[in-house]
Scaffold this motif. Structure first.
Motif, PDB file in Angstrom:
ATOM      1  N   ALA A 151     -26.993   9.699  26.909  1.00  0.00           N
ATOM      2  CA  ALA A 151     -25.549   9.650  26.654  1.00  0.00           C
ATOM      3  C   ALA A 151     -24.876  11.003  26.813  1.00  0.00           C
ATOM      4  CB  ALA A 151     -25.289   9.109  25.249  1.00  0.00           C
ATOM      5  N   TRP A 152     -25.625  12.088  26.643  1.00  0.00           N
ATOM      6  CA  TRP A 152     -24.996  13.406  26.783  1.00  0.00           C
ATOM      7  C   TRP A 152     -24.623  13.708  28.229  1.00  0.00           C
ATOM      8  CZ3 TRP A 152     -23.110  14.970  22.571  1.00  0.00           C
ATOM      9  CH2 TRP A 152     -23.754  14.756  21.353  1.00  0.00           C
ATOM     10  N   SER A 153     -25.361  13.123  29.157  1.00  0.00           N
ATOM     11  CA  SER A 153     -25.055  13.366  30.574  1.00  0.00           C
ATOM     12  C   SER A 153     -24.228  12.244  31.188  1.00  0.00           C
ATOM     13  CB  SER A 153     -26.351  13.542  31.379  1.00  0.00           C
ATOM     14  OG  SER A 153     -27.193  12.415  31.232  1.00  0.00           O
ATOM     15  N   SER A 154     -24.214  11.074  30.532  1.00  0.00           N
ATOM     16  CA  SER A 154     -23.377   9.973  31.028  1.00  0.00           C
ATOM     17  C   SER A 154     -22.400   9.589  29.927  1.00  0.00           C
ATOM     18  CB  SER A 154     -24.249   8.788  31.453  1.00  0.00           C
ATOM     19  OG  SER A 154     -25.098   8.370  30.388  1.00  0.00           O
ATOM     20  N   GLU A 155     -22.541   8.398  29.381  1.00  0.00           N
ATOM     21  CA  GLU A 155     -21.646   7.975  28.305  1.00  0.00           C
ATOM     22  C   GLU A 155     -22.389   7.041  27.362  1.00  0.00           C
ATOM     23  OE1 GLU A 155     -17.107   7.687  29.471  1.00  0.00           O
ATOM     24  OE2 GLU A 155     -18.328   6.511  30.886  1.00  0.00           O
ATOM     25  N   TRP A 156     -21.854   6.919  26.142  1.00  0.00           N
ATOM     26  CA  TRP A 156     -22.398   5.952  25.196  1.00  0.00           C
ATOM     27  C   TRP A 156     -22.032   4.536  25.657  1.00  0.00           C
ATOM     28  CZ3 TRP A 156     -25.914   7.332  21.799  1.00  0.00           C
ATOM     29  CH2 TRP A 156     -25.971   8.671  21.397  1.00  0.00           C
ATOM     30  N   PHE A 162     -19.346  -2.252  24.387  1.00  0.00           N
ATOM     31  CA  PHE A 162     -19.804  -3.429  23.654  1.00  0.00           C
ATOM     32  C   PHE A 162     -20.738  -4.271  24.524  1.00  0.00           C
ATOM     33  CE2 PHE A 162     -19.495  -7.888  22.544  1.00  0.00           C
ATOM     34  CZ  PHE A 162     -19.616  -7.888  21.159  1.00  0.00           C
ATOM     35  N   SER A 163     -20.317  -4.539  25.751  1.00  0.00           N
ATOM     36  CA  SER A 163     -21.111  -5.390  26.636  1.00  0.00           C
ATOM     37  C   SER A 163     -22.442  -4.739  27.005  1.00  0.00           C
ATOM     38  CB  SER A 163     -20.320  -5.709  27.911  1.00  0.00           C
ATOM     39  OG  SER A 163     -19.157  -6.448  27.599  1.00  0.00           O
ATOM     40  N   GLU A 164     -22.402  -3.451  27.279  1.00  0.00           N
ATOM     41  CA  GLU A 164     -23.631  -2.746  27.641  1.00  0.00           C
ATOM     42  C   GLU A 164     -24.620  -2.741  26.477  1.00  0.00           C
ATOM     43  OE1 GLU A 164     -21.671   0.450  30.816  1.00  0.00           O
ATOM     44  OE2 GLU A 164     -21.921   0.971  28.686  1.00  0.00           O
ATOM     45  N   LEU A 165     -24.102  -2.522  25.293  1.00  0.00           N
ATOM     46  CA  LEU A 165     -24.973  -2.485  24.119  1.00  0.00           C
ATOM     47  C   LEU A 165     -25.543  -3.872  23.829  1.00  0.00           C
ATOM     48  CD1 LEU A 165     -26.164  -0.824  21.814  1.00  0.00           C
ATOM     49  CD2 LEU A 165     -24.057  -1.214  20.518  1.00  0.00           C
ATOM     50  N   ARG A 166     -24.715  -4.900  23.950  1.00  0.00           N
ATOM     51  CA  ARG A 166     -25.186  -6.275  23.709  1.00  0.00           C
ATOM     52  C   ARG A 166     -26.306  -6.635  24.688  1.00  0.00           C
ATOM     53  NH1 ARG A 166     -23.934 -11.220  25.761  1.00  0.00           N
ATOM     54  NH2 ARG A 166     -22.200 -10.384  26.987  1.00  0.00           N
ATOM     55  N   THR A 167     -26.138  -6.237  25.950  1.00  0.00           N
ATOM     56  CA  THR A 167     -27.176  -6.516  26.956  1.00  0.00           C
ATOM     57  C   THR A 167     -28.462  -5.762  26.630  1.00  0.00           C
ATOM     58  OG1 THR A 167     -25.505  -6.874  28.670  1.00  0.00           O
ATOM     59  CG2 THR A 167     -27.746  -6.352  29.405  1.00  0.00           C
ATOM     60  N   VAL A 226     -15.745   4.927  19.423  1.00  0.00           N
ATOM     61  CA  VAL A 226     -14.841   5.951  19.938  1.00  0.00           C
ATOM     62  C   VAL A 226     -14.460   5.574  21.362  1.00  0.00           C
ATOM     63  CG1 VAL A 226     -14.524   8.385  20.498  1.00  0.00           C
ATOM     64  CG2 VAL A 226     -15.908   7.740  18.507  1.00  0.00           C
ATOM     65  N   ASP A 227     -13.165   5.320  21.575  1.00  0.00           N
ATOM     66  CA  ASP A 227     -12.660   4.990  22.911  1.00  0.00           C
ATOM     67  C   ASP A 227     -13.440   3.835  23.549  1.00  0.00           C
ATOM     68  OD1 ASP A 227     -10.779   7.037  22.703  1.00  0.00           O
ATOM     69  OD2 ASP A 227     -12.142   8.516  23.613  1.00  0.00           O
ATOM     70  N   GLY A 228     -13.719   2.819  22.735  1.00  0.00           N
ATOM     71  CA  GLY A 228     -14.373   1.631  23.255  1.00  0.00           C
ATOM     72  C   GLY A 228     -15.875   1.758  23.440  1.00  0.00           C
ATOM     73  N   ARG A 229     -16.460   2.867  22.996  1.00  0.00           N
ATOM     74  CA  ARG A 229     -17.898   3.064  23.124  1.00  0.00           C
ATOM     75  C   ARG A 229     -18.519   3.291  21.746  1.00  0.00           C
ATOM     76  NH1 ARG A 229     -19.500   3.529  28.358  1.00  0.00           N
ATOM     77  NH2 ARG A 229     -17.803   3.659  29.870  1.00  0.00           N
ATOM     78  N   TYR A 230     -19.811   3.029  21.635  1.00  0.00           N
ATOM     79  CA  TYR A 230     -20.472   3.023  20.331  1.00  0.00           C
ATOM     80  C   TYR A 230     -21.500   4.152  20.232  1.00  0.00           C
ATOM     81  CZ  TYR A 230     -18.123  -1.379  19.716  1.00  0.00           C
ATOM     82  OH  TYR A 230     -17.138  -2.342  19.602  1.00  0.00           O
TER      83      TYR A 230
END
Length: 295
Positions: free
Chosen positions: A34-39, A42-47, A72-76
């Motif tokens: 996540a430090w080099s990309s993004e957290w 919701f959909s990514e985490l559910r998958t 934060v900004d739609g990410r977890y």
């Protein structure tokens, strides 16, 4: 029931569902990436967690906010509490016994170190999340809580080494007033009038390590309160010795040091370490903080 008790029980209740624990694991596994990309969204985490039912997943994720997960900004993102829970589970210190945990138990065996009282070989064992090294007749030289993960794929000598290195780090934090387990206010203090009969070192002056918040409380030889100090580590390294030698065996700090207590305010104690014709003197205050050291 106090507010603290209610908060603690509510936190435990949140973690009783397997899906919520899997969410914490999924976020922890994304930590480095996540430090080099993004957290994850919701959909990514559910998958990633593997839950098909969107409503069910949303319910469990909401239950984890805001104690363990932040949005934060739609990410977890995982909070520190979530990461520590995952680490504790993977270390084996939290949760029910799992298949294979018995492989972490190491049967009692002799090690290449003698009792200081009777010259018998000390015996070591790892069982029930505890490393024990001691003499069958004269008690414990080491009794240190060690998680199962530390004992997996390690020999008993390797478990002893990593546990004693960890203890030296713990003592260094305690000298600075920080509990190595709960981060509460902790301290080292002396003198201590008595120690358990099962302790091998029963003829040296003891201090007390204690935390104001958690369970931490145990007697420790005053000479061991300088464990982890750079001057101690340099002294042992120059003599071809390591952190294990400073706590166990003939070069144990408690055996190669002369400890004198003073009724004056400063220094409250002086430790003179003599090791292979080398000497380092430490002056301590009443909390075992090092005021000065010199060769």
């Amino acid at each position: 029931m106090t507010d603290e008790d209610s908060t603690r029980e509510a936190a435990y209740a949140v973690l009783t569902d397997e899906t919520r624990v899997r969410i914490l694991f999924a976020l922890a596994d994304r930590y480095d990436e996540a430090w080099s990309s993004e957290w994850p969204t919701f959909s990514e985490l559910r998958t990633q967690v593997g839950v098909n039912d969107t409503s069910r997943f949303s319910y469990h994720l909401t239950e984890l906010q805001d104690e363990f997960v932040r949005k934060v900004d739609g990410r977890y993102l995982p909070r520190v509490a979530a990461l520590e829970i995952v680490a504790a589970i993977r270390a084996g210190t939290y949760g029910e016994a799992r298949a294979g945990d018995e492989e972490s138990d190491i049967e009692q065996r002799e090690i290449d170190c003698e009792c200081l009282h009777c010259d018998q070989a000390l015996v070591a064992t790892y069982r029930n999340h505890q490393l024990y090294v001691g003499c069958p007749e004269h008690g414990a030289a080491v009794a240190y809580p060690t998680p199962p993960r530390a004992a997996r794929s390690r020999t008993i000598d390797e478990v002893i080494d990593c546990s004693l290195r960890k203890h030296a780090c713990d003592v260094r934090l305690l000298r600075e007033g920080v509990c190595p387990h709960c981060w509460g206010t902790a301290n080292l203090s002396f003198p201590r009038d008595s120690v358990p009969d099962t302790y091998l070192l029963d003829d040296v002056p003891y201090a007390t390590a204690a935390c104001d918040i958690c369970w931490l409380s145990y007697p420790i030889p005053i000479a061991h309160t300088i464990l982890g100090h750079p001057a101690v580590e340099t002294l042992y390294a120059n003599c071809g010795l390591g952190p294990r030698d400073a706590q166990l065996g003939p070069h144990d700090l408690a055996r190669v040091s002369d400890v004198s207590l003073s009724e004056r305010d400063s220094p409250a104690a002086r430790i003179v370490v003599e090791l292979r014709d080398n000497q380092v003197v430490f002056d301590l205050d009443e909390t075992c903080s090092v005021l000065d050291h010199r060769r």
